[in-house]
Motif scaffolding. Structure first.
Motif, mmCIF file in Angstrom:
data_model
loop_
_atom_site.group_PDB
_atom_site.id
_atom_site.type_symbol
_atom_site.label_atom_id
_atom_site.label_comp_id
_atom_site.label_asym_id
_atom_site.label_seq_id
_atom_site.Cartn_x
_atom_site.Cartn_y
_atom_site.Cartn_z
ATOM 1 N N MET A 39 29.009 60.377 34.729
ATOM 2 C CA MET A 39 30.071 60.075 34.662
ATOM 3 C C MET A 39 30.702 60.907 35.686
ATOM 4 S SD MET A 39 30.834 57.138 34.397
ATOM 5 C CE MET A 39 32.028 56.680 34.444
ATOM 6 N N LEU A 40 30.193 62.287 35.981
ATOM 7 C CA LEU A 40 30.602 63.524 36.728
ATOM 8 C C LEU A 40 31.108 63.672 37.641
ATOM 9 C CD1 LEU A 40 28.471 66.608 35.386
ATOM 10 C CD2 LEU A 40 30.060 65.737 33.975
ATOM 11 N N PRO A 41 32.453 63.709 38.506
ATOM 12 C CA PRO A 41 33.349 64.313 39.790
ATOM 13 C C PRO A 41 32.355 64.329 40.607
ATOM 14 C CG PRO A 41 34.358 64.837 37.922
ATOM 15 C CD PRO A 41 33.482 64.221 36.763
ATOM 16 N N LEU A 42 32.757 64.345 42.046
ATOM 17 C CA LEU A 42 31.888 65.263 42.386
ATOM 18 C C LEU A 42 33.149 65.669 43.536
ATOM 19 C CD1 LEU A 42 29.406 66.795 44.347
ATOM 20 C CD2 LEU A 42 30.093 64.755 45.841
ATOM 21 N N VAL A 43 33.376 67.145 42.966
ATOM 22 C CA VAL A 43 34.353 67.971 43.647
ATOM 23 C C VAL A 43 34.471 68.428 44.682
ATOM 24 C CG1 VAL A 43 36.299 69.225 43.881
ATOM 25 C CG2 VAL A 43 35.679 68.673 41.884
ATOM 26 N N ILE A 44 34.462 68.250 46.151
ATOM 27 C CA ILE A 44 34.164 69.370 48.085
ATOM 28 C C ILE A 44 35.587 69.996 47.554
ATOM 29 C CG2 ILE A 44 33.842 68.896 50.384
ATOM 30 C CD1 ILE A 44 32.741 66.227 49.241
ATOM 31 N N LEU A 45 34.920 71.706 47.710
ATOM 32 C CA LEU A 45 36.629 71.848 47.730
ATOM 33 C C LEU A 45 36.655 72.769 49.543
ATOM 34 C CD1 LEU A 45 38.592 74.072 46.271
ATOM 35 C CD2 LEU A 45 36.407 75.176 45.751
ATOM 36 N N ASP A 46 37.357 72.801 49.348
ATOM 37 C CA ASP A 46 37.634 73.475 50.957
ATOM 38 C C ASP A 46 36.767 73.736 51.915
ATOM 39 O OD1 ASP A 46 39.810 74.665 49.170
ATOM 40 O OD2 ASP A 46 38.646 76.669 49.390
ATOM 41 N N ILE B 63 26.219 68.641 51.120
ATOM 42 C CA ILE B 63 27.269 68.171 50.702
ATOM 43 C C ILE B 63 27.201 66.867 51.179
ATOM 44 C CG2 ILE B 63 29.915 68.543 50.450
ATOM 45 C CD1 ILE B 63 29.737 71.201 50.861
ATOM 46 N N CYS B 64 26.860 66.502 52.647
ATOM 47 C CA CYS B 64 27.132 65.300 52.102
ATOM 48 C C CYS B 64 26.055 64.561 51.925
ATOM 49 C CB CYS B 64 26.901 65.231 53.991
ATOM 50 S SG CYS B 64 27.803 65.802 55.674
ATOM 51 N N LYS B 65 24.983 64.931 52.138
ATOM 52 C CA LYS B 65 23.912 64.177 50.917
ATOM 53 C C LYS B 65 24.718 64.090 49.709
ATOM 54 C CE LYS B 65 19.951 64.996 52.835
ATOM 55 N NZ LYS B 65 18.667 66.521 53.205
ATOM 56 N N LEU B 66 24.993 64.378 49.232
ATOM 57 C CA LEU B 66 25.524 64.008 47.714
ATOM 58 C C LEU B 66 27.228 62.865 47.563
ATOM 59 C CD1 LEU B 66 25.583 67.991 46.119
ATOM 60 C CD2 LEU B 66 23.886 65.805 44.894
ATOM 61 N N LEU B 67 27.909 63.420 48.700
ATOM 62 C CA LEU B 67 28.755 62.754 49.167
ATOM 63 C C LEU B 67 28.099 61.410 49.104
ATOM 64 C CD1 LEU B 67 31.851 62.377 49.151
ATOM 65 C CD2 LEU B 67 31.279 62.857 51.631
ATOM 66 N N ARG C 235 30.749 56.562 41.974
ATOM 67 C CA ARG C 235 31.655 57.438 41.065
ATOM 68 C C ARG C 235 31.957 58.310 42.004
ATOM 69 N NH1 ARG C 235 25.089 61.101 40.249
ATOM 70 N NH2 ARG C 235 26.634 61.537 39.526
ATOM 71 N N PRO C 236 32.538 58.845 40.773
ATOM 72 C CA PRO C 236 34.224 59.445 41.518
ATOM 73 C C PRO C 236 34.172 60.863 42.197
ATOM 74 C CG PRO C 236 34.063 60.181 38.987
ATOM 75 C CD PRO C 236 32.857 58.884 39.369
ATOM 76 N N VAL C 237 35.087 61.191 43.319
ATOM 77 C CA VAL C 237 34.530 62.121 44.340
ATOM 78 C C VAL C 237 35.954 62.716 44.159
ATOM 79 C CG1 VAL C 237 34.697 62.386 46.670
ATOM 80 C CG2 VAL C 237 32.552 61.012 45.538
ATOM 81 N N ILE C 238 36.414 64.153 44.235
ATOM 82 C CA ILE C 238 37.810 64.320 44.724
ATOM 83 C C ILE C 238 37.373 65.780 45.825
ATOM 84 C CG2 ILE C 238 39.764 65.691 43.542
ATOM 85 C CD1 ILE C 238 38.145 64.574 40.469
ATOM 86 N N ALA D 51 36.623 63.032 32.812
ATOM 87 C CA ALA D 51 36.069 63.699 33.416
ATOM 88 C C ALA D 51 35.780 65.057 32.421
ATOM 89 C CB ALA D 51 35.578 64.142 34.430
ATOM 90 N N SER D 52 34.491 65.062 31.612
ATOM 91 C CA SER D 52 34.204 66.560 30.800
ATOM 92 C C SER D 52 34.010 67.607 31.579
ATOM 93 C CB SER D 52 33.665 66.143 29.351
ATOM 94 O OG SER D 52 32.597 65.900 29.795
ATOM 95 N N GLY D 53 33.786 67.287 32.294
ATOM 96 C CA GLY D 53 32.794 68.628 33.901
ATOM 97 C C GLY D 53 32.860 67.410 35.114
ATOM 98 N N PHE D 54 32.373 68.617 35.680
ATOM 99 C CA PHE D 54 32.466 68.178 37.451
ATOM 100 C C PHE D 54 31.513 69.213 38.076
ATOM 101 C CE2 PHE D 54 35.702 71.422 36.763
ATOM 102 C CZ PHE D 54 35.279 72.043 37.622
ATOM 103 N N VAL D 55 30.850 68.429 39.181
ATOM 104 C CA VAL D 55 29.619 69.343 39.839
ATOM 105 C C VAL D 55 30.225 69.207 40.922
ATOM 106 C CG1 VAL D 55 27.559 68.820 41.912
ATOM 107 C CG2 VAL D 55 27.788 67.308 39.588
ATOM 108 N N LEU D 56 30.745 70.920 41.166
ATOM 109 C CA LEU D 56 31.643 71.546 42.330
ATOM 110 C C LEU D 56 30.692 72.327 43.436
ATOM 111 C CD1 LEU D 56 34.476 72.647 43.065
ATOM 112 C CD2 LEU D 56 33.960 75.074 42.153
ATOM 113 N N THR D 57 31.140 71.814 44.343
ATOM 114 C CA THR D 57 30.707 72.265 45.786
ATOM 115 C C THR D 57 31.840 72.557 46.592
ATOM 116 O OG1 THR D 57 31.221 69.685 47.397
ATOM 117 C CG2 THR D 57 29.039 69.770 46.625
#
Length: 184
Positions: free
Chosen positions: A7-14, A36-40, A48-51, A108-114
């Protein structure tokens, strides 16, 4: 992978065209974008949620300048219409943005940060996220560093900056892992 991790969203930063400008050369991990592209693709395939987080810098000389030619999100990770795009003006993705609100809205109680770069916006976002009590998973191969030079002229290569930053963040602020663990 646990149900919580699913359930953790994938966050793609900058991840914007700005990161390819000369000021950001000599990255220690030039393949971070492929990861990042593979994870996305994996997150999207599993619905799954992507931000996405986009930096809109006010400083005109910045490669991330809001009206600059390199401000766009990179084509490889361009958001789908249903994926939120959070805009930020500071190095931290939580300062004066809707990131916390968006994460709470999806439960979300957390997230995966890339994203980029580990010793700047990634570091600031991880520390703030931890202070807000989020669990942060950081796939080490889905980010990068660049060399750092101090005001006194001392310098550190990108690999040293990368490993030192991961050691610090992994000791207290984030669960440092590898993308292969998240793709299982």
């Amino acid at each position: 992978m646990s149900r919580e991790q699913k359930m953790l969203p994938l966050v793609i930063l900058d991840v914007q065209d700005a990161i390819d400008q000369p000021v950001w050369t000599d990255k220690n991990n030039p393949h971070y974008l492929d990861v990042i592209c593979k994870l996305l693709a994996h997150w999207r395939a599993e619905n799954r949620p992507v931000i996405h987080v986009k930096h809109n810098e006010a400083t005109p000389t910045s490669s991330y300048h809001i009206h600059g030619p390199w401000n766009a999100i990179k084509q490889e990770v361009v958001p789908l219409p249903d994926e939120p795009v959070i805009t930020k003006e500071q190095n931290c993705a939580f300062i004066n943005t809707d990131l916390d609100k968006t994460l709470k809205e999806i439960g979300a109680s957390g997230f995966v940060l890339t994203g980029v770069v580990i010793h700047n916006s990634m570091d600031a976002t991880i520390r703030a996220g931890k202070a807000l009590r989020y669990r942060i998973i950081l796939p080490r191969d889905a980010t990068t560093a660049v060399p750092v030079r101090s005001p006194s002229g001392e310098s550190w290569d990108a690999r040293t900056v990368f490993e030192m930053t991961l050691a610090i963040l992994g000791s207290e602020y984030a669960d440092v892992t590898h993308s292969s663990e998240l793709l299982k």
